[in-house]
Design a protein around this motif. Structure first.
Motif, PDB file in Angstrom:
ATOM      1  N   TYR A  36       0.842  -1.197   0.000  1.00 53.42           N
ATOM      2  CA  TYR A  36       0.000   0.000   0.000  1.00 53.42           C
ATOM      3  C   TYR A  36       0.877   1.246   0.000  1.00 53.42           C
ATOM      4  CZ  TYR A  36      -3.370  -3.447   1.651  1.00 53.42           C
ATOM      5  OH  TYR A  36      -4.159  -4.562   1.770  1.00 53.42           O
TER       6      TYR A  36
ATOM      7  N   LEU B 221      -0.892   3.106   5.111  1.00 51.52           N
ATOM      8  CA  LEU B 221      -1.668   2.207   5.966  1.00 51.52           C
ATOM      9  C   LEU B 221      -1.940   2.901   7.293  1.00 51.52           C
ATOM     10  CD1 LEU B 221      -1.333  -1.564   6.564  1.00 51.52           C
ATOM     11  CD2 LEU B 221      -1.224  -0.043   8.550  1.00 51.52           C
TER      12      LEU B 221
ATOM     13  N   ARG C  63      -3.126   4.073  -2.679  1.00 47.98           N
ATOM     14  CA  ARG C  63      -3.562   2.729  -2.298  1.00 47.98           C
ATOM     15  C   ARG C  63      -3.584   2.696  -0.775  1.00 47.98           C
ATOM     16  NH1 ARG C  63       0.670  -1.053  -4.089  1.00 47.98           N
ATOM     17  NH2 ARG C  63       1.978   0.795  -3.775  1.00 47.98           N
ATOM     18  N   THR C  64      -4.770   2.563  -0.207  1.00 48.65           N
ATOM     19  CA  THR C  64      -4.968   2.811   1.225  1.00 48.65           C
ATOM     20  C   THR C  64      -5.566   1.608   1.939  1.00 48.65           C
ATOM     21  OG1 THR C  64      -5.376   5.138   0.687  1.00 48.65           O
ATOM     22  CG2 THR C  64      -6.022   4.398   2.882  1.00 48.65           C
ATOM     23  N   ALA C  65      -5.028   1.327   3.124  1.00 46.59           N
ATOM     24  CA  ALA C  65      -5.583   0.280   3.988  1.00 46.59           C
ATOM     25  C   ALA C  65      -5.748   0.826   5.398  1.00 46.59           C
ATOM     26  CB  ALA C  65      -4.670  -0.941   4.006  1.00 46.59           C
TER      27      ALA C  65
ATOM     28  N   ALA D  77       3.665  -0.920   3.839  1.00 45.69           N
ATOM     29  CA  ALA D  77       3.172   0.344   3.304  1.00 45.69           C
ATOM     30  C   ALA D  77       4.295   1.368   3.301  1.00 45.69           C
ATOM     31  CB  ALA D  77       1.991   0.860   4.126  1.00 45.69           C
TER      32      ALA D  77
END
Length: 442
Positions: free
Chosen positions: A5, A8, A28-30, A126
């Motif tokens: 990611y 994060l 791109r995210t978590a 991340a």
């Protein structure tokens, strides 16, 4: 290195606001949360949202005691709890929907190495990691917490019925708010705290008037007391004070503060201090690209501070914000009944301790018709200006003080001086007109 990611977020409290912003920006995210039904964090589920709901209900009970009302209103805690759970479920659902572009990872996450988080059997990486693991209620040594008779702030907001009597130990925000709630709701209430007066750093008049307000509510004030031990017995909760005196009460709420949750940090590269995870002014930890926001960094334990911090971090990563947040300009408040205490910027005690030249303009609310209608005769507006009379802070003791202080917060952010502030004409009859008068007197 190829990361899973771009960013994060470890912890699903106000961190979610940063995750939503990051995802919308194309990162791109978590987000990792150990209890996904708790998405939104302590403030939403066990803190400021339900507590304000409870205080709002108790305020109605308090207002019904006036002489021009007949009959008696009683608070049905079971129904209030059901209404609260419905509201929280709706809010959690709305937050989950906002996170539609965020990968939500259900489980307890641990930072085991730089750029690396482990969640159960899964390891993810991340480029940027934002830690927002919040805080937990602190139970002092000697207090035998059981969650039933000796309770914390987490338990008090899940009550299904009101106790006949309760003692509240601690005079911070939680203790003062809950003592207000119980007393206003008609519960026999005791407030136990270690010092001689309440809000010791507040304007001395506000400190004195807050104590008077609690007395008017019927709260038994027990200052200068330290609880050495507290334990459930057949007779009730047995309290032994520091001076050896004994006391019994049916229920004890322990509101002695909260401690930063730092167990998620399992790598030496991120330094953890006594107050929490150590960061610089940009909330970056001792490990580059790793940040800590909200309660876990030990700076300010307020939901709106956590939200401001995580949004600042994300914007900084995106290259959209450079100027650091001025922490002293974040509004702080404690919701008590009928008047609340709020402040922003520099307050009198800080100015005196710093030996700073300042101007003070104080306007008491006693004797004014509108405050009297709203039971705010003990209220006070205090505004502070520097040597050149630029507005640098304020303390407000009034109903909805947390709303009123926003006027001063905007004045500080806009670098207004008293001359400019005096141009504002505020409505009558309101509390804000007393704030206008404070500006006029600077």
């Amino acid at each position: 290195m190829i990361y899973d990611y771009d960013i994060l977020f470890l912890g699903g409290g106000l961190n979610y606001a940063g995750a939503v912003t990051a995802a919308k920006a194309g990162l791109r995210t978590a987000l990792v949360e150990k209890k996904m039904v708790h998405l939104g964090g302590t403030c939403l589920h066990n803190g400021c949202i339900p507590s304000k709901m409870y205080l709002h209900a108790a305020e109605t009970v308090l207002a019904s005691r006036k002489n021009h009302f007949t009959g008696k209103i009683e608070l049905d805690m079971a129904k209030l709890d059901t209404e609260k759970e419905t509201m929280l479920s709706m809010a959690t659902g709305a937050i989950t929907k906002q996170c539609s572009d965020v990968e939500l990872i259900d489980g307890e996450g641990v930072l085991i190495a730089p750029y690396t988080v482990k969640v159960a059997d899964r390891t993810v990486t991340a480029k940027h990691i934002v830690i927002g693991t919040g805080s937990s209620a602190f139970i002092p040594e000697g207090v035998d917490y059981d969650g039933e008779d000796v309770i914390s702030s987490d338990d008090v907001l899940n009550m299904k019925e009101l106790p006949e009597k309760i003692a509240v130990y601690g005079a911070g925000a939680i203790g003062l708010e809950m003592a207000s709630f119980f007393a206003a709701a008609g519960v026999e209430t005791e407030l136990i705290w270690r010092h001689d007066r309440l809000l010791r750093k507040a304007h001395p008049t506000i400190s004195k008037h807050l104590m008077k307000q609690f007395e008017n509510l019927g709260v038994t004030l027990m200052g200068y007391q330290t609880v050495k031990t507290a334990k459930k017995t057949k007779r009730g909760v047995h309290i032994v004070f520091g001076d050896g005196k004994e006391h019994y009460v049916p229920k004890l709420l322990v509101a002695t503060g909260r401690r930063a949750n730092t167990d998620a940090v399992q790598t030496e590269e991120v330094k953890v201090g006594k107050k929490g995870i150590e960061t610089d002014v940009h909330f970056e930890t001792t490990l580059r690209d790793h940040y800590a926001v909200g309660d876990c960094n030990g700076k300010i334990q307020l939901a709106h501070a956590a939200r401001a911090e995580v949004l600042y971090v994300v914007r900084r990563i995106l290259g959209k914000q450079r100027e650091a947040i001025r922490m002293e300009n974040i509004v702080k408040f404690i919701h008590t009944l009928p008047s609340s205490y709020a402040y922003v910027g520099k307050i009198r005690s800080q100015l005196e301790d710093g030996d700073v030249t300042y101007h003070e303009s104080s306007v008491p609310l006693g004797g004014l018709p509108y405050p009297h209608i709203n039971d705010a005769d003990l209220g006070l507006m205090a505004v502070y200006g520097d040597e050149e009379n630029f507005i640098i802070g304020a303390e407000i003791f009034a109903p909805h003080a947390e709303e009123l202080v926003a006027i001063v917060a905007m004045a500080i952010a806009g670098e207004m001086d008293a001359t400019l502030a005096k141009r504002t004409i505020l409505a009558h009859p309101t509390f804000s007109e007393s704030l206008e008068k404070s500006f006029m007197r600077l």
